[in-house]
Design a protein around this motif. Structure first.
Motif, mmCIF file in Angstrom:
data_model
loop_
_atom_site.group_PDB
_atom_site.id
_atom_site.type_symbol
_atom_site.label_atom_id
_atom_site.label_comp_id
_atom_site.label_asym_id
_atom_site.label_seq_id
_atom_site.Cartn_x
_atom_site.Cartn_y
_atom_site.Cartn_z
ATOM 1 N N UNK A 1 0.841 -1.195 0.000
ATOM 2 C CA UNK A 1 0.000 0.000 0.000
ATOM 3 C C UNK A 1 0.874 1.242 0.000
ATOM 4 N N UNK A 2 0.506 2.220 -0.776
ATOM 5 C CA UNK A 2 1.242 3.479 -0.871
ATOM 6 C C UNK A 2 0.525 4.547 -0.077
ATOM 7 N N UNK A 3 1.259 5.212 0.815
ATOM 8 C CA UNK A 3 0.700 6.320 1.579
ATOM 9 C C UNK A 3 0.944 7.597 0.803
ATOM 10 N N UNK A 4 -0.085 8.399 0.652
ATOM 11 C CA UNK A 4 0.063 9.639 -0.097
ATOM 12 C C UNK A 4 -0.486 10.798 0.716
ATOM 13 N N UNK A 5 -0.087 12.001 0.343
ATOM 14 C CA UNK A 5 -0.679 13.204 0.906
ATOM 15 C C UNK A 5 -1.284 13.994 -0.230
ATOM 16 N N UNK A 6 -2.017 15.057 0.104
ATOM 17 C CA UNK A 6 -2.699 15.832 -0.932
ATOM 18 C C UNK A 6 -1.711 16.539 -1.848
ATOM 19 N N UNK A 9 0.803 13.167 -6.153
ATOM 20 C CA UNK A 9 -0.179 12.579 -7.039
ATOM 21 C C UNK A 9 -0.993 11.582 -6.223
ATOM 22 N N UNK A 10 -2.285 11.808 -6.041
ATOM 23 C CA UNK A 10 -3.044 10.995 -5.105
ATOM 24 C C UNK A 10 -3.462 9.647 -5.673
ATOM 25 N N UNK A 11 -2.623 9.040 -6.510
ATOM 26 C CA UNK A 11 -2.894 7.687 -6.949
ATOM 27 C C UNK A 11 -2.490 6.731 -5.833
ATOM 28 N N UNK A 12 -3.375 5.861 -5.452
ATOM 29 C CA UNK A 12 -3.090 4.935 -4.372
ATOM 30 C C UNK A 12 -3.150 3.523 -4.930
ATOM 31 N N UNK A 13 -2.096 2.757 -4.740
ATOM 32 C CA UNK A 13 -2.044 1.417 -5.287
ATOM 33 C C UNK A 13 -3.067 0.529 -4.613
ATOM 34 N N UNK A 14 -3.532 -0.468 -5.323
ATOM 35 C CA UNK A 14 -4.500 -1.404 -4.771
ATOM 36 C C UNK A 14 -3.801 -2.354 -3.819
ATOM 37 N N UNK A 15 -4.456 -2.612 -2.692
ATOM 38 C CA UNK A 15 -3.996 -3.670 -1.798
ATOM 39 C C UNK A 15 -4.627 -4.961 -2.290
ATOM 40 N N UNK A 16 -4.372 -6.036 -1.568
ATOM 41 C CA UNK A 16 -5.051 -7.281 -1.900
ATOM 42 C C UNK A 16 -6.541 -7.093 -1.729
ATOM 43 N N UNK A 17 -7.322 -7.878 -2.449
ATOM 44 C CA UNK A 17 -8.774 -7.712 -2.433
ATOM 45 C C UNK A 17 -9.360 -8.100 -1.095
ATOM 46 N N UNK A 90 -4.131 -4.859 6.177
ATOM 47 C CA UNK A 90 -4.072 -5.241 4.760
ATOM 48 C C UNK A 90 -3.460 -6.620 4.573
ATOM 49 N N UNK A 91 -2.613 -7.022 5.489
ATOM 50 C CA UNK A 91 -2.024 -8.357 5.398
ATOM 51 C C UNK A 91 -3.073 -9.448 5.551
ATOM 52 N N UNK A 92 -4.204 -9.110 6.152
ATOM 53 C CA UNK A 92 -5.282 -10.084 6.304
ATOM 54 C C UNK A 92 -6.178 -10.143 5.074
ATOM 55 N N UNK A 93 -5.871 -9.332 4.063
ATOM 56 C CA UNK A 93 -6.641 -9.364 2.827
ATOM 57 C C UNK A 93 -7.626 -8.224 2.669
ATOM 58 N N UNK A 94 -7.615 -7.265 3.579
ATOM 59 C CA UNK A 94 -8.544 -6.140 3.486
ATOM 60 C C UNK A 94 -8.024 -5.101 2.504
ATOM 61 N N UNK A 95 -8.946 -4.473 1.803
ATOM 62 C CA UNK A 95 -8.591 -3.468 0.793
ATOM 63 C C UNK A 95 -8.775 -2.079 1.404
#
Length: 502
Positions: A1-6, A9-17, A90-95
């Motif tokens: 997971x990518x942490x971003x600020x305003x 570029x506020x693109x946030x990578x997808x975590x596991x589903x 997120x390691x448990x599979x939460x998005x």
């Protein structure tokens, strides 16, 4: 997971589903699971249930983009040594994706010492930063369909309309408190607000008050104030009296069986779901750090005390009080002979005076008491040695105390705490007042009430009642219970409304 600020570029990578399928069948229609932006109020007491709700919704298949202020993020990472707050979840599979946003002030600004300036920024400036970030997120990810924001935020209606998002208001306090805020016009008309002229008359004309009436002294502190032109009053009028009434859905950290009449009244005007108490699956172990301060471990000290013998004392994360009050409390505790753990927040009196107790008291309590600046409250209050809680009546603290079957001594200090006290002492009979008549804290009264809670016949009565209420909230969370059903109904409504908006 990518942490971003305003600023990035506020693109946030997808975590596991998420643990549920990404698509859900609704009749012949196939719809994606909801993607919600979740923005809490940047205060400790509001952040805790918001994080737990975000994790709970993600476990139900939601994609959550959670946004903290840069200041809150800085405090949490300093106290937990982790820059990725949702990493374990997120390691448990939460998005769950994560972003930060400025509240309009420098990170190092003392928000406790300069409370009103902080509130002014939340009222006037915060919305522009949120608007910019939400706009970028929605542009880059069209799957975002709803906004979950704390009910005290003044901007959700504007931003949800602008970006065509379902507007979900998260109320972190009892339903009774929101119901009273929704009826400011009636209170004003009858002389019970702005100004409060009728101090002795019972307020018996507000629909949905479970006991039929409420005393003016049980109103929230802001409604009892003589000066109603403060920044907090402006926030209350815009956010609670106006904006929340226009939300598509309100979700509340309360329990249907504890406030049935109030919830029924609120449901007459808009969808209102009681889904509390909102706790992590493992009550004492959290996947996500929510503490703004470093927590000291009290376990070893508590392990050496007999079961039910320790009084836990804490006045929360927000309210302030005077040195005189604290000195009277510590004298009363010492006179009682009862062992205690006391969370003495460094800024409880003021950020500029971190020695909350007068000189000499901390040495006197050694052996009988343990004083810490902050701790994991759930771990302490659930410990078998803890048998009572001297509390400011913050809603999170009340729910946690009930969950652990611990009766309370109530000393409300601010805002909803006076109304919460009514529920605990007058309605549910699971606590006692520290101050009965003049609201002045006196060491002799402290000693008397501590002994009453911890040692005397009244103690048995309170423990019997708190066990009943505990069973009520356990049943509500169980499969088929009211909070379990309400959460499922809420999710169905979000899916339906998201499809309608999009």
């Amino acid at each position: 997971m990518l942490i971003v600020s305003e600023q990035q570029d506020p693109y946030i990578t997808h975590t596991t589903q998420g643990v549920y399928a990404n698509q859900t069948g609704m009749g012949d229609q196939i719809t994606k699971n909801p993607h919600a932006i979740f923005i809490p109020l940047p205060l400790q007491g509001h952040l805790i249930p918001s994080v737990h709700l975000a994790v709970k919704l993600a476990s139900k298949g939601f994609t959550i983009t959670f946004i903290n202020t840069e200041s809150v993020h800085h405090s949490i990472t300093n106290s937990s040594s982790s820059s990725n707050l949702f990493e374990e979840a997120c390691k448990t599979g939460l998005d769950i994706r994560y972003a930060t946003v400025s509240d309009g002030l420098p990170v190092e600004f003392d928000r406790s010492l300069n409370h009103d300036q902080f509130m002014e920024c939340l009222f006037h400036v915060f919305s522009a930063h949120v608007d910019k970030l939400v706009g970028s997120l929605v542009k880059d990810d069209p799957s975002i369909g709803c906004l979950i924001a704390d009910s005290f935020c003044v901007w959700p209606l504007m931003i949800s309309k602008k970006y065509k998002l379902v507007n979900i208001s998260f109320w972190t306090e009892p339903a009774l408190v929101l119901n009273l805020y929704h009826h400011l016009d009636l209170l004003k008309k009858n002389g019970h607000y702005d100004p409060l002229d009728k101090f002795d008359d019972a307020i018996d004309y507000i629909p949905g008050v479970g006991s039929g009436s409420i005393k003016p002294t049980d109103l929230m502190s802001y409604l009892q104030a003589t000066n109603t032109n403060t920044i907090v009053h402006r926030i209350i009028h815009k956010a609670l009296f106006q904006n929340t009434k226009s939300a598509d859905i309100i979700i509340c950290n309360t329990i249907q069986e504890l406030e049935p009449y109030t919830i029924s009244t609120l449901n007459q005007t808009q969808p209102f779901y009681a889904i509390g108490p909102i706790f992590p699956n493992d009550f004492t172990k959290e996947l996500v750090s929510t503490s703004l301060w470093c927590e000291l471990d009290c376990t070893r000290w508590l392990d050496n005390k007999p079961p039910g013998s320790v009084l836990y004392v804490s006045f929360g994360s927000y309210a302030h009080t005077s040195k005189h009050v604290l000195d009277e409390i510590v004298c009363g505790l010492l006179q009682s002979g009862v062992s205690f753990v006391w969370v003495l927040r460094p800024d409880l009196v003021s950020s500029t005076d971190t020695n909350a107790l007068s000189v000499g008291f901390e040495d006197q309590v050694k052996g009988q008491g343990l004083i810490v600046p902050w701790c994991n409250q759930k771990a302490v209050i659930s410990h078998q040695s803890v048998g009572g809680f001297l509390t400011h009546c913050g809603w999170n603290s009340i729910l946690e105390s009930i969950w652990c079957g611990v009766p309370m001594i109530c000393l409300p200090l601010l805002t909803d705490q006076f109304t919460n006290r009514k529920l605990v002492v007058d309605d549910w009979k699971i606590g006692i007042n520290l101050c009965e008549k003049n609201n002045l804290v006196d060491r002799e009264e402290v000693t008397k009430k501590v002994k009453e809670l911890m040692m005397q016949e009244k103690s048995n009565e309170l423990r019997t009642e708190v066990k009943k209420v505990k069973r009520t909230i356990q049943d509500a969370l169980a499969t088929g219970g009211s909070s379990h059903r309400n959460l499922d109904h809420f999710i169905s409504q979000v899916i339906l409304k998201t499809n309608q908006v999009k």
